[in-house]
Design a protein around this motif. Structure first.
Motif, mmCIF file in Angstrom:
data_model
loop_
_atom_site.group_PDB
_atom_site.id
_atom_site.type_symbol
_atom_site.label_atom_id
_atom_site.label_comp_id
_atom_site.label_asym_id
_atom_site.label_seq_id
_atom_site.Cartn_x
_atom_site.Cartn_y
_atom_site.Cartn_z
ATOM 1 N N ARG A 81 0.821 -1.213 0.000
ATOM 2 C CA ARG A 81 0.000 0.000 0.000
ATOM 3 C C ARG A 81 0.858 1.267 0.000
ATOM 4 N N ALA A 82 2.011 1.202 0.615
ATOM 5 C CA ALA A 82 2.872 2.389 0.732
ATOM 6 C C ALA A 82 4.262 2.039 0.230
ATOM 7 N N ARG A 83 4.354 1.884 -1.090
ATOM 8 C CA ARG A 83 5.621 1.463 -1.692
ATOM 9 C C ARG A 83 6.753 2.435 -1.346
ATOM 10 N N GLY A 84 7.871 1.860 -0.944
ATOM 11 C CA GLY A 84 9.052 2.668 -0.704
ATOM 12 C C GLY A 84 9.112 3.363 0.636
ATOM 13 N N MET A 85 8.042 3.321 1.418
ATOM 14 C CA MET A 85 8.036 4.000 2.715
ATOM 15 C C MET A 85 8.824 3.189 3.737
ATOM 16 N N VAL A 86 9.551 3.892 4.602
ATOM 17 C CA VAL A 86 10.418 3.204 5.568
ATOM 18 C C VAL A 86 9.743 2.978 6.913
ATOM 19 N N VAL A 363 8.667 1.097 -12.928
ATOM 20 C CA VAL A 363 9.682 1.995 -12.378
ATOM 21 C C VAL A 363 9.010 3.150 -11.630
ATOM 22 N N ALA A 364 7.959 3.712 -12.223
ATOM 23 C CA ALA A 364 7.251 4.820 -11.576
ATOM 24 C C ALA A 364 6.607 4.371 -10.265
ATOM 25 N N GLU A 365 6.018 3.190 -10.272
ATOM 26 C CA GLU A 365 5.357 2.682 -9.066
ATOM 27 C C GLU A 365 6.373 2.333 -7.980
ATOM 28 N N ASP A 366 7.514 1.767 -8.386
ATOM 29 C CA ASP A 366 8.557 1.466 -7.402
ATOM 30 C C ASP A 366 9.117 2.735 -6.770
ATOM 31 N N PHE A 367 9.112 3.816 -7.538
ATOM 32 C CA PHE A 367 9.578 5.100 -7.019
ATOM 33 C C PHE A 367 8.614 5.659 -5.976
ATOM 34 N N GLY A 368 7.335 5.252 -6.070
ATOM 35 C CA GLY A 368 6.354 5.708 -5.089
ATOM 36 C C GLY A 368 5.054 6.217 -5.655
ATOM 37 N N MET A 369 4.925 6.265 -6.992
ATOM 38 C CA MET A 369 3.685 6.734 -7.593
ATOM 39 C C MET A 369 2.588 5.681 -7.403
ATOM 40 N N ALA A 370 1.349 6.144 -7.228
ATOM 41 C CA ALA A 370 0.225 5.218 -7.051
ATOM 42 C C ALA A 370 0.013 4.370 -8.293
ATOM 43 N N MET A 371 0.321 4.934 -9.457
ATOM 44 C CA MET A 371 0.256 4.193 -10.722
ATOM 45 C C MET A 371 1.232 4.824 -11.691
ATOM 46 N N GLY A 372 1.609 4.065 -12.709
ATOM 47 C CA GLY A 372 2.550 4.569 -13.691
ATOM 48 C C GLY A 372 1.871 5.457 -14.717
ATOM 49 N N PRO A 373 2.657 6.161 -15.554
ATOM 50 C CA PRO A 373 2.085 7.087 -16.536
ATOM 51 C C PRO A 373 1.233 6.394 -17.597
#
Length: 480
Positions: A81-86, A363-373
Protein backbone atom coordinates in the motif's frame (compact mmCIF):
# COMPACT_ATOMS: atom_id res chain seq x y z
CA UNK A 1 -0.05 -5.40 25.56
CA UNK A 2 -3.47 -3.77 25.28
CA UNK A 3 -5.05 -4.94 22.02
CA UNK A 4 -4.94 -7.91 19.68
CA UNK A 5 -2.65 -7.61 16.66
CA UNK A 6 -5.55 -7.53 14.21
CA UNK A 7 -6.84 -4.39 15.97
CA UNK A 8 -3.52 -2.67 16.67
CA UNK A 9 -1.62 -3.26 13.42
CA UNK A 10 -4.03 -1.48 11.04
CA UNK A 11 -3.96 1.59 13.28
CA UNK A 12 -0.18 1.51 13.60
CA UNK A 13 0.53 0.96 9.92
CA UNK A 14 -2.06 3.34 8.41
CA UNK A 15 -2.49 5.97 11.10
CA UNK A 16 -6.24 5.76 10.60
CA UNK A 17 -8.52 6.08 13.63
CA UNK A 18 -10.70 3.23 14.86
CA UNK A 19 -14.43 3.33 15.41
CA UNK A 20 -15.38 3.62 19.09
CA UNK A 21 -17.32 0.34 19.15
CA UNK A 22 -14.45 -1.51 17.47
CA UNK A 23 -11.88 0.02 19.84
CA UNK A 24 -14.02 -0.98 22.82
CA UNK A 25 -14.34 -4.57 21.63
CA UNK A 26 -10.62 -4.67 20.80
CA UNK A 27 -9.53 -3.66 24.28
CA UNK A 28 -8.12 -0.26 23.35
CA UNK A 29 -10.82 1.43 25.43
CA UNK A 30 -11.98 0.39 28.89
CA UNK A 31 -15.33 2.18 28.69
CA UNK A 32 -17.27 4.82 26.77
CA UNK A 33 -18.75 7.67 28.79
CA UNK A 34 -22.49 8.06 28.33
CA UNK A 35 -22.97 10.92 30.78
CA UNK A 36 -20.54 13.29 32.44
CA UNK A 37 -17.04 12.43 31.20
CA UNK A 38 -15.15 13.50 34.36
CA UNK A 39 -17.53 11.72 36.76
CA UNK A 40 -17.49 8.46 34.82
CA UNK A 41 -13.71 8.54 34.37
CA UNK A 42 -13.18 9.13 38.09
CA UNK A 43 -15.60 6.35 38.97
CA UNK A 44 -13.83 3.92 36.64
CA UNK A 45 -10.40 4.84 38.08
CA UNK A 46 -11.58 4.30 41.64
CA UNK A 47 -13.26 0.97 40.87
CA UNK A 48 -10.14 -0.60 39.29
CA UNK A 49 -6.62 -1.04 40.65
CA UNK A 50 -3.81 0.72 38.73
CA UNK A 51 -2.66 -1.24 35.69
CA UNK A 52 0.44 0.43 34.16
CA UNK A 53 1.16 -0.62 30.60
CA UNK A 54 4.74 -1.42 31.58
CA UNK A 55 3.53 -4.12 33.93
CA UNK A 56 1.06 -5.77 31.58
CA UNK A 57 2.27 -8.89 29.80
CA UNK A 58 2.08 -9.18 26.03
CA UNK A 59 -1.03 -11.17 25.11
CA UNK A 60 -0.17 -14.81 24.48
CA UNK A 61 -2.33 -14.78 21.37
CA UNK A 62 -0.21 -11.93 19.98
CA UNK A 63 3.00 -13.91 20.61
CA UNK A 64 1.58 -16.95 18.79
CA UNK A 65 0.40 -14.81 15.85
CA UNK A 66 3.82 -13.17 15.59
CA UNK A 67 5.52 -16.58 15.58
CA UNK A 68 3.04 -17.73 12.94
CA UNK A 69 4.05 -15.02 10.46
CA UNK A 70 1.34 -12.43 11.12
CA UNK A 71 3.88 -9.62 11.32
CA UNK A 72 5.53 -10.61 8.04
CA UNK A 73 2.14 -10.68 6.33
CA UNK A 74 1.18 -7.29 7.79
CA UNK A 75 4.48 -5.79 6.62
CA UNK A 76 4.02 -7.17 3.10
CA UNK A 77 0.53 -5.68 2.91
CA UNK A 78 1.72 -2.34 4.27
CA UNK A 79 4.61 -2.14 1.81
CA UNK A 80 2.21 -2.90 -1.03
CA UNK A 81 0.00 0.00 0.00
CA UNK A 82 2.87 2.39 0.73
CA UNK A 83 5.62 1.46 -1.69
CA UNK A 84 9.05 2.67 -0.70
CA UNK A 85 8.04 4.00 2.72
CA UNK A 86 10.42 3.20 5.57
CA UNK A 87 8.07 3.67 8.54
CA UNK A 88 6.14 0.36 8.21
CA UNK A 89 9.29 -1.71 8.64
CA UNK A 90 10.26 0.22 11.79
CA UNK A 91 6.77 -0.23 13.22
CA UNK A 92 6.87 -3.98 12.64
CA UNK A 93 10.36 -4.10 14.20
CA UNK A 94 8.96 -2.54 17.38
CA UNK A 95 5.96 -4.90 17.51
CA UNK A 96 8.24 -7.86 16.86
CA UNK A 97 10.42 -6.79 19.80
CA UNK A 98 7.36 -6.64 22.06
CA UNK A 99 6.27 -10.13 21.03
CA UNK A 100 9.76 -11.63 21.29
CA UNK A 101 10.04 -11.90 25.06
CA UNK A 102 12.03 -8.71 25.61
CA UNK A 103 11.35 -6.75 28.77
CA UNK A 104 9.36 -3.52 28.58
CA UNK A 105 12.55 -1.46 29.04
CA UNK A 106 14.34 -3.37 26.28
CA UNK A 107 11.36 -2.80 24.01
CA UNK A 108 11.51 0.93 24.71
CA UNK A 109 15.15 0.93 23.65
CA UNK A 110 14.19 -0.66 20.32
CA UNK A 111 11.45 1.94 19.87
CA UNK A 112 13.91 4.73 20.67
CA UNK A 113 16.39 3.56 18.02
CA UNK A 114 13.70 3.19 15.37
CA UNK A 115 12.20 6.58 16.26
CA UNK A 116 15.53 8.38 15.91
CA UNK A 117 16.22 6.60 12.62
CA UNK A 118 12.86 7.74 11.22
CA UNK A 119 13.07 11.24 12.68
CA UNK A 120 16.28 12.05 10.82
CA UNK A 121 15.33 10.25 7.59
CA UNK A 122 14.83 12.00 4.25
CA UNK A 123 11.24 10.77 4.20
CA UNK A 124 10.50 12.39 7.55
CA UNK A 125 11.82 15.73 6.30
CA UNK A 126 9.82 15.39 3.07
CA UNK A 127 6.60 14.57 4.92
CA UNK A 128 7.03 17.52 7.26
CA UNK A 129 7.62 19.78 4.26
CA UNK A 130 4.50 18.38 2.57
CA UNK A 131 2.42 18.85 5.73
CA UNK A 132 3.19 22.57 5.94
CA UNK A 133 3.19 23.13 2.17
CA UNK A 134 -0.36 21.80 1.86
CA UNK A 135 -1.57 24.16 4.55
CA UNK A 136 0.22 27.16 3.08
CA UNK A 137 -1.14 26.36 -0.38
CA UNK A 138 -4.71 26.52 0.92
CA UNK A 139 -4.25 30.11 2.12
CA UNK A 140 -4.69 33.11 -0.16
CA UNK A 141 -2.70 36.12 1.13
CA UNK A 142 -4.85 39.22 1.50
CA UNK A 143 -8.15 37.44 0.83
CA UNK A 144 -10.63 38.58 3.49
CA UNK A 145 -13.92 38.26 1.59
CA UNK A 146 -16.48 35.85 3.09
CA UNK A 147 -17.36 32.86 0.87
CA UNK A 148 -20.87 32.47 -0.47
CA UNK A 149 -22.91 29.60 1.02
CA UNK A 150 -22.97 26.49 -1.15
CA UNK A 151 -26.27 24.76 -0.46
CA UNK A 152 -26.94 23.28 -3.89
CA UNK A 153 -24.67 22.56 -6.84
CA UNK A 154 -25.33 22.09 -10.54
CA UNK A 155 -23.06 20.09 -12.84
CA UNK A 156 -23.12 20.11 -16.64
CA UNK A 157 -21.88 16.78 -17.97
CA UNK A 158 -22.46 13.37 -16.42
CA UNK A 159 -19.36 11.64 -17.72
CA UNK A 160 -16.41 10.34 -15.73
CA UNK A 161 -15.46 13.82 -14.51
CA UNK A 162 -18.93 15.29 -13.97
CA UNK A 163 -20.11 12.16 -12.19
CA UNK A 164 -17.06 12.12 -9.94
CA UNK A 165 -17.61 15.76 -8.98
CA UNK A 166 -21.26 15.02 -8.19
CA UNK A 167 -20.17 12.21 -5.86
CA UNK A 168 -17.88 14.63 -3.95
CA UNK A 169 -20.76 16.97 -3.13
CA UNK A 170 -23.41 14.31 -2.44
CA UNK A 171 -21.11 12.64 0.08
CA UNK A 172 -21.04 15.93 1.97
CA UNK A 173 -24.83 16.16 2.02
CA UNK A 174 -25.09 18.79 -0.72
CA UNK A 175 -27.93 18.31 -3.26
CA UNK A 176 -26.62 18.06 -6.82
CA UNK A 177 -28.40 18.63 -10.15
CA UNK A 178 -26.65 16.74 -12.97
CA UNK A 179 -27.43 17.76 -16.56
CA UNK A 180 -26.48 16.16 -19.85
CA UNK A 181 -27.47 16.76 -23.48
CA UNK A 182 -28.99 13.35 -24.23
CA UNK A 183 -31.05 10.96 -22.14
CA UNK A 184 -28.80 7.99 -22.92
CA UNK A 185 -25.72 9.94 -21.81
CA UNK A 186 -27.48 11.02 -18.65
CA UNK A 187 -28.66 7.47 -17.88
CA UNK A 188 -25.13 6.11 -18.36
CA UNK A 189 -23.67 8.82 -16.13
CA UNK A 190 -26.15 8.20 -13.31
CA UNK A 191 -25.45 4.46 -13.56
CA UNK A 192 -21.74 5.14 -13.13
CA UNK A 193 -22.43 7.28 -10.06
CA UNK A 194 -24.55 4.47 -8.59
CA UNK A 195 -21.80 1.95 -9.36
CA UNK A 196 -19.30 3.97 -7.30
CA UNK A 197 -21.48 3.70 -4.21
CA UNK A 198 -22.67 0.15 -4.83
CA UNK A 199 -19.03 -0.90 -5.16
CA UNK A 200 -18.28 0.65 -1.77
CA UNK A 201 -21.26 -1.18 -0.29
CA UNK A 202 -19.97 -4.51 -1.65
CA UNK A 203 -16.53 -3.84 -0.17
CA UNK A 204 -18.04 -3.01 3.22
CA UNK A 205 -16.95 0.63 3.12
CA UNK A 206 -20.48 2.02 2.99
CA UNK A 207 -23.87 0.93 4.28
CA UNK A 208 -26.76 0.42 1.89
CA UNK A 209 -28.76 3.07 3.76
CA UNK A 210 -25.97 5.63 3.39
CA UNK A 211 -25.59 4.85 -0.32
CA UNK A 212 -29.31 5.40 -0.81
CA UNK A 213 -29.16 8.70 1.06
CA UNK A 214 -26.35 9.87 -1.23
CA UNK A 215 -28.23 8.84 -4.34
CA UNK A 216 -31.30 10.69 -3.08
CA UNK A 217 -29.30 13.93 -3.32
CA UNK A 218 -28.67 13.47 -7.07
CA UNK A 219 -31.21 14.94 -9.49
CA UNK A 220 -30.64 14.03 -13.16
CA UNK A 221 -32.05 16.45 -15.74
CA UNK A 222 -31.99 17.52 -19.37
CA UNK A 223 -33.22 21.05 -18.57
CA UNK A 224 -31.01 24.02 -17.73
CA UNK A 225 -34.00 25.49 -15.91
CA UNK A 226 -33.42 23.04 -13.07
CA UNK A 227 -30.31 25.05 -12.17
CA UNK A 228 -32.38 28.08 -11.15
CA UNK A 229 -31.76 27.69 -7.40
CA UNK A 230 -28.16 26.41 -7.49
CA UNK A 231 -25.46 28.38 -5.68
CA UNK A 232 -22.56 27.01 -7.73
CA UNK A 233 -22.43 25.58 -11.26
CA UNK A 234 -19.56 23.48 -12.56
CA UNK A 235 -19.23 22.78 -16.27
CA UNK A 236 -17.57 19.45 -17.09
CA UNK A 237 -18.09 18.95 -20.83
CA UNK A 238 -15.42 17.99 -23.41
CA UNK A 239 -12.49 20.35 -23.96
CA UNK A 240 -13.93 22.20 -26.96
CA UNK A 241 -13.98 25.99 -26.65
CA UNK A 242 -17.18 26.65 -28.68
CA UNK A 243 -19.01 24.00 -26.64
CA UNK A 244 -17.80 25.51 -23.34
CA UNK A 245 -19.02 28.96 -24.44
CA UNK A 246 -22.38 27.57 -25.48
CA UNK A 247 -22.80 25.94 -22.06
CA UNK A 248 -21.85 29.19 -20.28
CA UNK A 249 -24.42 31.15 -22.29
CA UNK A 250 -27.11 28.63 -21.32
CA UNK A 251 -26.04 28.78 -17.68
CA UNK A 252 -26.25 32.57 -17.61
CA UNK A 253 -29.82 32.47 -18.89
CA UNK A 254 -30.95 29.92 -16.32
CA UNK A 255 -29.12 30.77 -13.07
CA UNK A 256 -29.27 33.45 -10.42
CA UNK A 257 -27.07 36.49 -11.09
CA UNK A 258 -25.11 35.80 -7.88
CA UNK A 259 -24.51 32.11 -8.61
CA UNK A 260 -20.87 31.17 -9.15
CA UNK A 261 -20.16 29.61 -12.55
CA UNK A 262 -17.04 27.43 -12.85
CA UNK A 263 -15.35 25.46 -15.58
CA UNK A 264 -13.51 22.20 -15.10
CA UNK A 265 -11.31 22.79 -18.13
CA UNK A 266 -7.84 21.31 -17.85
CA UNK A 267 -6.15 23.88 -20.03
CA UNK A 268 -8.39 26.13 -22.11
CA UNK A 269 -8.24 29.91 -21.59
CA UNK A 270 -10.78 30.56 -18.83
CA UNK A 271 -10.79 34.31 -19.48
CA UNK A 272 -12.06 33.56 -22.97
CA UNK A 273 -14.74 31.20 -21.63
CA UNK A 274 -15.78 33.77 -18.99
CA UNK A 275 -16.06 36.51 -21.63
CA UNK A 276 -19.42 35.05 -22.66
CA UNK A 277 -20.89 36.15 -19.29
CA UNK A 278 -22.27 39.61 -18.60
CA UNK A 279 -20.54 39.40 -15.22
CA UNK A 280 -17.26 37.47 -15.66
CA UNK A 281 -16.31 38.23 -12.03
CA UNK A 282 -18.46 35.28 -10.91
CA UNK A 283 -16.41 32.81 -12.95
CA UNK A 284 -13.21 30.89 -12.30
CA UNK A 285 -11.73 27.50 -13.02
CA UNK A 286 -12.20 24.48 -10.78
CA UNK A 287 -9.87 21.89 -12.26
CA UNK A 288 -10.56 18.54 -10.65
CA UNK A 289 -8.29 15.60 -11.43
CA UNK A 290 -9.65 12.27 -12.59
CA UNK A 291 -11.26 10.37 -10.97
CA UNK A 292 -12.64 13.44 -9.20
CA UNK A 293 -14.16 11.48 -6.32
CA UNK A 294 -10.74 9.98 -5.49
CA UNK A 295 -8.00 12.46 -6.39
CA UNK A 296 -7.34 15.05 -3.68
CA UNK A 297 -5.90 17.92 -5.71
CA UNK A 298 -8.14 20.77 -6.88
CA UNK A 299 -6.68 23.62 -8.95
CA UNK A 300 -8.80 26.72 -8.44
CA UNK A 301 -7.92 28.96 -11.37
CA UNK A 302 -8.16 32.72 -10.91
CA UNK A 303 -9.07 34.67 -14.05
CA UNK A 304 -8.25 38.35 -14.66
CA UNK A 305 -11.76 39.31 -13.49
CA UNK A 306 -12.56 36.75 -10.76
CA UNK A 307 -13.94 38.58 -7.71
CA UNK A 308 -12.65 37.99 -4.20
CA UNK A 309 -16.07 36.54 -3.33
CA UNK A 310 -15.73 34.01 -6.16
CA UNK A 311 -12.19 33.06 -5.13
CA UNK A 312 -13.12 32.73 -1.46
CA UNK A 313 -16.15 30.60 -2.34
CA UNK A 314 -14.18 28.20 -4.52
CA UNK A 315 -11.44 27.82 -1.91
CA UNK A 316 -14.10 27.15 0.75
CA UNK A 317 -15.78 24.67 -1.59
CA UNK A 318 -12.54 22.73 -1.94
CA UNK A 319 -12.16 22.51 1.82
CA UNK A 320 -15.80 21.46 2.22
CA UNK A 321 -15.37 18.43 -0.05
CA UNK A 322 -11.98 17.52 1.48
CA UNK A 323 -9.83 18.54 -1.47
CA UNK A 324 -6.37 20.06 -1.32
CA UNK A 325 -7.36 23.29 -3.04
CA UNK A 326 -4.58 25.42 -4.56
CA UNK A 327 -5.12 28.82 -6.17
CA UNK A 328 -3.29 29.09 -9.51
CA UNK A 329 -3.16 31.52 -12.40
CA UNK A 330 -4.87 31.23 -15.77
CA UNK A 331 -2.07 30.09 -18.06
CA UNK A 332 -1.41 27.28 -20.49
CA UNK A 333 -2.03 24.06 -18.54
CA UNK A 334 -2.16 25.87 -15.17
CA UNK A 335 0.30 23.98 -12.91
CA UNK A 336 -0.65 20.29 -12.87
CA UNK A 337 -0.70 19.71 -16.61
CA UNK A 338 2.43 21.78 -17.17
CA UNK A 339 4.16 19.26 -14.90
CA UNK A 340 2.38 16.24 -16.35
CA UNK A 341 3.08 16.99 -20.02
CA UNK A 342 6.85 16.24 -20.02
CA UNK A 343 6.27 13.27 -17.67
CA UNK A 344 3.79 11.68 -20.10
CA UNK A 345 5.86 12.68 -23.12
CA UNK A 346 8.98 10.96 -21.78
CA UNK A 347 6.94 7.82 -21.02
CA UNK A 348 5.80 7.60 -24.65
CA UNK A 349 9.29 8.39 -25.95
CA UNK A 350 10.82 5.66 -23.77
CA UNK A 351 8.33 3.14 -25.17
CA UNK A 352 9.29 4.12 -28.72
CA UNK A 353 12.98 3.71 -27.91
CA UNK A 354 12.57 0.20 -26.52
CA UNK A 355 11.37 0.30 -22.92
CA UNK A 356 8.31 -1.87 -22.38
CA UNK A 357 5.05 -0.32 -21.25
CA UNK A 358 5.07 -2.50 -18.14
CA UNK A 359 8.66 -1.47 -17.35
CA UNK A 360 7.85 2.25 -17.50
CA UNK A 361 4.90 1.80 -15.14
CA UNK A 362 6.81 -0.48 -12.78
CA UNK A 363 9.68 2.00 -12.38
CA UNK A 364 7.25 4.82 -11.58
CA UNK A 365 5.36 2.68 -9.07
CA UNK A 366 8.56 1.47 -7.40
CA UNK A 367 9.58 5.10 -7.02
CA UNK A 368 6.35 5.71 -5.09
CA UNK A 369 3.69 6.73 -7.59
CA UNK A 370 0.23 5.22 -7.05
CA UNK A 371 0.26 4.19 -10.72
CA UNK A 372 2.55 4.57 -13.69
CA UNK A 373 2.09 7.09 -16.54
CA UNK A 374 0.77 4.43 -18.94
CA UNK A 375 -1.92 3.26 -16.51
CA UNK A 376 -2.72 6.89 -15.71
CA UNK A 377 -3.30 7.60 -19.41
CA UNK A 378 -5.80 4.75 -19.63
CA UNK A 379 -7.54 5.96 -16.47
CA UNK A 380 -7.88 9.62 -17.47
CA UNK A 381 -8.56 8.94 -21.15
CA UNK A 382 -6.16 9.39 -24.07
CA UNK A 383 -8.76 11.34 -26.04
CA UNK A 384 -8.70 14.51 -23.92
CA UNK A 385 -5.68 16.23 -25.44
CA UNK A 386 -6.21 14.43 -28.77
CA UNK A 387 -9.59 16.19 -29.12
CA UNK A 388 -8.03 19.49 -28.11
CA UNK A 389 -5.36 19.16 -30.80
CA UNK A 390 -8.06 18.31 -33.35
CA UNK A 391 -10.16 21.30 -32.28
CA UNK A 392 -7.07 23.54 -32.59
CA UNK A 393 -6.38 22.16 -36.06
CA UNK A 394 -2.83 21.23 -35.13
CA UNK A 395 -2.26 17.51 -34.53
CA UNK A 396 1.48 18.10 -34.06
CA UNK A 397 1.02 20.86 -31.49
CA UNK A 398 4.04 21.42 -29.24
CA UNK A 399 3.64 23.73 -26.22
CA UNK A 400 4.24 23.56 -22.49
CA UNK A 401 1.23 21.24 -22.17
CA UNK A 402 1.24 19.52 -25.55
CA UNK A 403 4.30 17.36 -26.13
CA UNK A 404 4.78 14.49 -28.56
CA UNK A 405 5.39 11.88 -29.68
CA UNK A 406 1.74 11.47 -30.65
CA UNK A 407 1.72 8.57 -33.11
CA UNK A 408 0.69 5.85 -30.64
CA UNK A 409 -1.94 7.97 -28.84
CA UNK A 410 -3.42 9.16 -32.16
CA UNK A 411 -3.72 5.56 -33.37
CA UNK A 412 -5.47 4.55 -30.14
CA UNK A 413 -7.96 7.42 -30.36
CA UNK A 414 -8.64 6.92 -34.06
CA UNK A 415 -9.62 3.36 -33.14
CA UNK A 416 -11.83 4.54 -30.24
CA UNK A 417 -9.50 3.07 -27.63
CA UNK A 418 -9.45 5.81 -25.04
CA UNK A 419 -8.68 3.54 -22.07
CA UNK A 420 -10.86 2.32 -19.24
CA UNK A 421 -13.88 4.29 -20.46
CA UNK A 422 -14.07 2.45 -23.83
CA UNK A 423 -15.05 -1.23 -23.48
CA UNK A 424 -14.54 -3.65 -26.36
CA UNK A 425 -17.26 -6.34 -26.32
CA UNK A 426 -15.54 -8.24 -29.15
CA UNK A 427 -12.75 -9.31 -26.80
CA UNK A 428 -14.86 -9.03 -23.62
CA UNK A 429 -12.76 -6.12 -22.37
CA UNK A 430 -14.23 -3.65 -19.87
CA UNK A 431 -11.86 -1.04 -21.26
CA UNK A 432 -9.23 -0.79 -23.99
CA UNK A 433 -6.34 1.60 -24.48
CA UNK A 434 -2.67 0.81 -23.98
CA UNK A 435 -3.98 -2.06 -21.86
CA UNK A 436 -6.82 -4.52 -22.21
CA UNK A 437 -8.82 -4.13 -19.02
CA UNK A 438 -10.91 -6.87 -17.45
CA UNK A 439 -12.44 -5.50 -14.28
CA UNK A 440 -9.56 -4.60 -11.96
CA UNK A 441 -6.94 -6.58 -13.93
CA UNK A 442 -5.15 -5.51 -17.08
CA UNK A 443 -2.54 -6.65 -19.62
CA UNK A 444 -0.69 -4.69 -22.28
CA UNK A 445 -2.61 -4.91 -25.55
CA UNK A 446 -0.58 -7.04 -28.03
CA UNK A 447 -1.78 -4.77 -30.84
CA UNK A 448 -0.16 -1.82 -29.05
CA UNK A 449 3.17 -3.68 -28.99
CA UNK A 450 2.82 -4.35 -32.73
CA UNK A 451 1.94 -0.72 -33.40
CA UNK A 452 5.04 0.43 -31.49
CA UNK A 453 7.16 -1.76 -33.75
CA UNK A 454 5.52 -0.14 -36.80
CA UNK A 455 6.19 3.36 -35.41
CA UNK A 456 9.85 2.51 -34.80
CA UNK A 457 10.20 1.16 -38.34
CA UNK A 458 8.61 4.29 -39.82
CA UNK A 459 10.98 6.51 -37.83
CA UNK A 460 14.04 4.37 -38.42
CA UNK A 461 14.42 3.64 -34.70
CA UNK A 462 16.00 0.40 -33.49
CA UNK A 463 14.65 -0.79 -30.17
CA UNK A 464 17.29 -0.83 -27.45
CA UNK A 465 17.51 -1.97 -23.86
CA UNK A 466 16.60 0.89 -21.54
CA UNK A 467 17.74 0.65 -17.93
CA UNK A 468 15.40 1.26 -15.03
CA UNK A 469 17.68 4.07 -13.90
CA UNK A 470 17.29 5.86 -17.23
CA UNK A 471 13.51 5.44 -17.08
CA UNK A 472 13.44 6.88 -13.55
CA UNK A 473 15.58 9.90 -14.42
CA UNK A 474 13.75 10.74 -17.63
CA UNK A 475 10.35 10.50 -15.99
CA UNK A 476 11.05 12.50 -12.85
CA UNK A 477 13.86 14.95 -13.62
CA UNK A 478 11.44 17.11 -15.70
CA UNK A 479 9.20 17.39 -12.64
CA UNK A 480 11.90 18.81 -10.40
Amino acid sequence: RVAHLEVALPMLLTGLPSRVDKALRGGILDAVAKGDLIDEAASLALMRPPAPISQRPVLKSNRFKALGGALDLALAQAMNRARGMVAPESIITCVRAACSGMSFREGLEVEGREFVKLLFSVQSAALRHLFFAERIANRVPGLKEAPAPIRKVGIVGSGLMGGGIAVCFAQKGVPVVVLDAKQEWLDAGIRNICNIWSGQVKRGRLTEAKAQSYFGLIKPTLKYGDFSDCDMLIEAVPEIMPLKKEVFQALEKNTRPDAIICTNTSGLDIDEIASTLKDPSRCMGTHFFSPANVMQLLENVRTSKSSNRTIASCMAMGKMINKKAVLVGNCDGFVGNRMLAPYASEARQLAEEGASIDQVDAVAEDFGMAMGPMTLGDLVGHELFWKQRKAAGDMKKQTKTYMGPYELVDWLCENNRFGQKTPDPKIKATGRGLFIHSGRSKVVDPEVVTKLEEIRAAKGVTARTVSDEEVLERLFFPLI
